[in-house]
Design a protein around this motif. Sequence first.
Motif, mmCIF file in Angstrom:
data_model
loop_
_atom_site.group_PDB
_atom_site.id
_atom_site.type_symbol
_atom_site.label_atom_id
_atom_site.label_comp_id
_atom_site.label_asym_id
_atom_site.label_seq_id
_atom_site.Cartn_x
_atom_site.Cartn_y
_atom_site.Cartn_z
ATOM 1 N N TYR A 39 0.896 -1.183 -0.219
ATOM 2 C CA TYR A 39 -0.094 -0.155 0.412
ATOM 3 C C TYR A 39 0.652 1.632 -0.312
ATOM 4 O O TYR A 39 0.199 2.358 -0.594
ATOM 5 C CB TYR A 39 -0.716 -0.130 1.192
ATOM 6 N N GLN A 40 2.011 1.439 0.639
ATOM 7 C CA GLN A 40 2.713 2.718 1.029
ATOM 8 C C GLN A 40 3.224 2.980 -0.382
ATOM 9 O O GLN A 40 4.093 3.956 -1.079
ATOM 10 C CB GLN A 40 3.907 2.336 2.605
ATOM 11 N N LEU A 43 1.253 3.922 -2.913
ATOM 12 C CA LEU A 43 0.440 5.380 -2.255
ATOM 13 C C LEU A 43 1.549 6.593 -2.781
ATOM 14 O O LEU A 43 0.662 7.355 -3.731
ATOM 15 C CB LEU A 43 0.543 5.317 -1.331
ATOM 16 N N GLN A 44 2.789 5.887 -2.911
ATOM 17 C CA GLN A 44 3.850 6.858 -3.842
ATOM 18 C C GLN A 44 3.401 7.127 -5.489
ATOM 19 O O GLN A 44 4.012 8.047 -5.527
ATOM 20 C CB GLN A 44 5.033 6.359 -3.467
ATOM 21 N N VAL A 46 1.017 6.510 -6.613
ATOM 22 C CA VAL A 46 -0.535 8.096 -7.056
ATOM 23 C C VAL A 46 0.157 9.166 -6.685
ATOM 24 O O VAL A 46 -0.794 10.032 -7.448
ATOM 25 C CB VAL A 46 -1.434 7.238 -6.631
ATOM 26 N N ARG A 47 0.597 9.300 -5.601
ATOM 27 C CA ARG A 47 1.167 10.815 -5.585
ATOM 28 C C ARG A 47 1.539 11.484 -6.719
ATOM 29 O O ARG A 47 1.731 12.852 -6.439
ATOM 30 C CB ARG A 47 1.576 10.918 -4.078
ATOM 31 N N GLU A 57 -8.478 9.313 -3.832
ATOM 32 C CA GLU A 57 -6.705 8.547 -3.802
ATOM 33 C C GLU A 57 -6.680 7.366 -3.773
ATOM 34 O O GLU A 57 -6.282 6.102 -3.694
ATOM 35 C CB GLU A 57 -5.766 9.165 -3.186
ATOM 36 N N GLU A 58 -7.577 7.024 -2.196
ATOM 37 C CA GLU A 58 -7.357 5.748 -1.675
ATOM 38 C C GLU A 58 -7.762 4.732 -2.620
ATOM 39 O O GLU A 58 -7.543 3.416 -2.253
ATOM 40 C CB GLU A 58 -8.318 6.039 -0.476
ATOM 41 N N VAL A 61 -5.114 3.658 -4.738
ATOM 42 C CA VAL A 61 -3.971 2.886 -4.042
ATOM 43 C C VAL A 61 -4.404 1.712 -4.227
ATOM 44 O O VAL A 61 -3.969 0.686 -3.870
ATOM 45 C CB VAL A 61 -4.038 3.970 -3.210
ATOM 46 N N ASN A 62 -5.706 1.447 -3.353
ATOM 47 C CA ASN A 62 -6.569 -0.025 -3.286
ATOM 48 C C ASN A 62 -6.317 -0.568 -4.356
ATOM 49 O O ASN A 62 -6.546 -2.135 -4.306
ATOM 50 C CB ASN A 62 -7.991 0.282 -2.030
#
Length: 74
Positions: A39-40, A43-44, A46-47, A57-58, A61-62
């Motif tokens: 996930y981390q 997340l990087q 996506v950001r 965003e969530e 990422v999911n």
Amino acid sequence: MTKATPLDWYSEAIPFEELLQIARSRITLCNAHSRPEVYQCALQVVRQKLCPCVASEEQIVNALVDEFLHTAGR
């Protein structure tokens, strides 16, 4: 009525398959194994790759994490 999926609101500014490929590379570099680690890393990605104004965003990422873990057999 069909159920909404995590990608229903993703506009595909970057096609999901391309975003998934970028995430796969990043996750491999991170040497992530557990869902929180994956996930981390996702997340990087996506950001870094999507507009900071992205509303879901969530969910994106999911979706990346679920697809990665599903295809990686983890």
